[in-house]
Design an enzyme around this catalytic site. Sequence first.
Site, PDB file in Angstrom:
ATOM      1  N   ARG A 102       3.468  18.015  89.663  1.00 40.49           N
ATOM      2  CA  ARG A 102       4.715  17.943  88.892  1.00 40.49           C
ATOM      3  C   ARG A 102       5.053  19.320  88.320  1.00 40.49           C
ATOM      4  O   ARG A 102       6.202  19.747  88.321  1.00 40.49           O
ATOM      5  CB  ARG A 102       4.560  16.934  87.756  1.00 40.49           C
ATOM      6  CG  ARG A 102       5.760  16.917  86.804  1.00 40.49           C
ATOM      7  CD  ARG A 102       5.496  16.025  85.613  1.00 40.49           C
ATOM      8  NE  ARG A 102       5.288  14.658  86.038  1.00 40.49           N
ATOM      9  CZ  ARG A 102       6.260  13.736  86.061  1.00 40.49           C
ATOM     10  NH1 ARG A 102       7.467  14.046  85.684  1.00 40.49           N
ATOM     11  NH2 ARG A 102       6.010  12.519  86.456  1.00 40.49           N
ATOM     12  N   HIS A 142      22.753   6.915  80.814  1.00 38.91           N
ATOM     13  CA  HIS A 142      21.967   5.703  81.091  1.00 38.91           C
ATOM     14  C   HIS A 142      22.895   4.489  81.040  1.00 38.91           C
ATOM     15  O   HIS A 142      23.717   4.384  80.122  1.00 38.91           O
ATOM     16  CB  HIS A 142      20.849   5.577  80.055  1.00 38.91           C
ATOM     17  CG  HIS A 142      19.988   4.380  80.291  1.00 38.91           C
ATOM     18  ND1 HIS A 142      19.046   4.336  81.301  1.00 38.91           N
ATOM     19  CD2 HIS A 142      19.941   3.161  79.685  1.00 38.91           C
ATOM     20  CE1 HIS A 142      18.460   3.157  81.295  1.00 38.91           C
ATOM     21  NE2 HIS A 142      18.978   2.420  80.325  1.00 38.91           N
ATOM     22  N   LEU A 184      11.022  11.876  85.852  1.00 37.59           N
ATOM     23  CA  LEU A 184      10.857  12.204  84.435  1.00 37.59           C
ATOM     24  C   LEU A 184      10.583  13.693  84.321  1.00 37.59           C
ATOM     25  O   LEU A 184       9.910  14.273  85.186  1.00 37.59           O
ATOM     26  CB  LEU A 184       9.689  11.416  83.843  1.00 37.59           C
ATOM     27  CG  LEU A 184       9.936   9.923  83.633  1.00 37.59           C
ATOM     28  CD1 LEU A 184       8.678   9.258  83.095  1.00 37.59           C
ATOM     29  CD2 LEU A 184      11.102   9.707  82.669  1.00 37.59           C
TER      30      LEU A 184
HETATM   31  C1  GRF Z   1      24.143   5.641  86.897  1.00 34.78           C
HETATM   32  O1  GRF Z   1      24.293   4.283  86.603  1.00 34.78           O
HETATM   33  C2  GRF Z   1      23.439   6.361  85.780  1.00 34.78           C
HETATM   34  O2  GRF Z   1      23.734   5.847  84.523  1.00 34.78           O
HETATM   35  C3  GRF Z   1      21.991   6.112  86.107  1.00 34.78           C
HETATM   36  O3  GRF Z   1      21.921   6.203  87.508  1.00 34.78           O
HETATM   37  C4  GRF Z   1      23.181   5.869  88.063  1.00 34.78           C
HETATM   38  C5  GRF Z   1      23.590   7.038  88.921  1.00 34.78           C
HETATM   39  O4  GRF Z   1      24.761   6.787  89.633  1.00 34.78           O
HETATM   40  N1  GRF Z   1      21.149   7.051  85.406  1.00 34.78           N
HETATM   41  P1  GRF Z   1      25.493   7.986  90.379  1.00 34.78           P
HETATM   42  O5  GRF Z   1      24.452   8.625  91.308  1.00 34.78           O
HETATM   43  O6  GRF Z   1      26.008   8.933  89.355  1.00 34.78           O
HETATM   44  O7  GRF Z   1      26.583   7.329  91.176  1.00 34.78           O
END
Ligand code: GRF
Length: 222
Positions: free
Chosen positions: A70, A114, A97
């Site tokens: 990592r 998120h 992460l």
């Molecule tokens: C989104 O729902 C974001 O909130 C989550 O992963 C998804 C990514 O979608 N972390 P995209 O690749 O931006 O279409």
Amino acid sequence: MSAARRARLGVLVSGSGSNLQALLDACAQADFPAEVACVVSNVPTAFGLERARKAGVSAVALDHKAFGSRADFERALGETLRASGVEWVCLAGFMRLLSADFLAGFPGRVLNIHPALLPAFPGLHAQRQALERGVKITGCTVHFVDAGTDTGPIIAQAAVPVLPDDTEASLSARILAEEHRLYPLAVRLAVTGKVTLEGTRTRVDAQAAVGDQSLRSPGAPK
Ligand code: GRF
């Protein structure tokens, strides 16, 4: 008169990159205070890289599986971002992460989006978690990234209803539409210094909305 200086963003993706697209579209507007300096994906086939190329932005694939550890992967990631003069890092569906060591290289300058109203439903499958728990309102959150999973100080949130016949796909689509509005807004606030970190919280210096500020789940009387 010279144009105002724009903050340089590095956007990290692992998949479709629709949030990256929302940021690219925002940055295409003359008055947006940031520009996407480079896009990095740990998945070489991610469609997000294609979106970056189309927008004329440097697109770099760094397959984490090709690195021995990592730490090695993160070192390469940091070097790639710094080589493009990146000041702010935006995670947009980035499925790795990041360690405290990496984050220390961009202190208070790494954001994530998120698909839930944190602190509810962190981690994977947030929309499925919301459906299983039976909440009537969920949404999305932009937050600063710390070394935990979706635990950093919250910058902005948007809410959507959960409807009786929702599937994971229909709920995800409703949330995603809000994500595409919220992420550029939060980036604008952050890079223009309107967000101050106060321990586990942030203070956001934005104009308060006026009028009815309550949200009710569908079916609840006004
Ligand atoms: C989104 O729902 C974001 O909130 C989550 O992963 C998804 C990514 O979608 N972390 P995209 O690749 O931006 O279409």
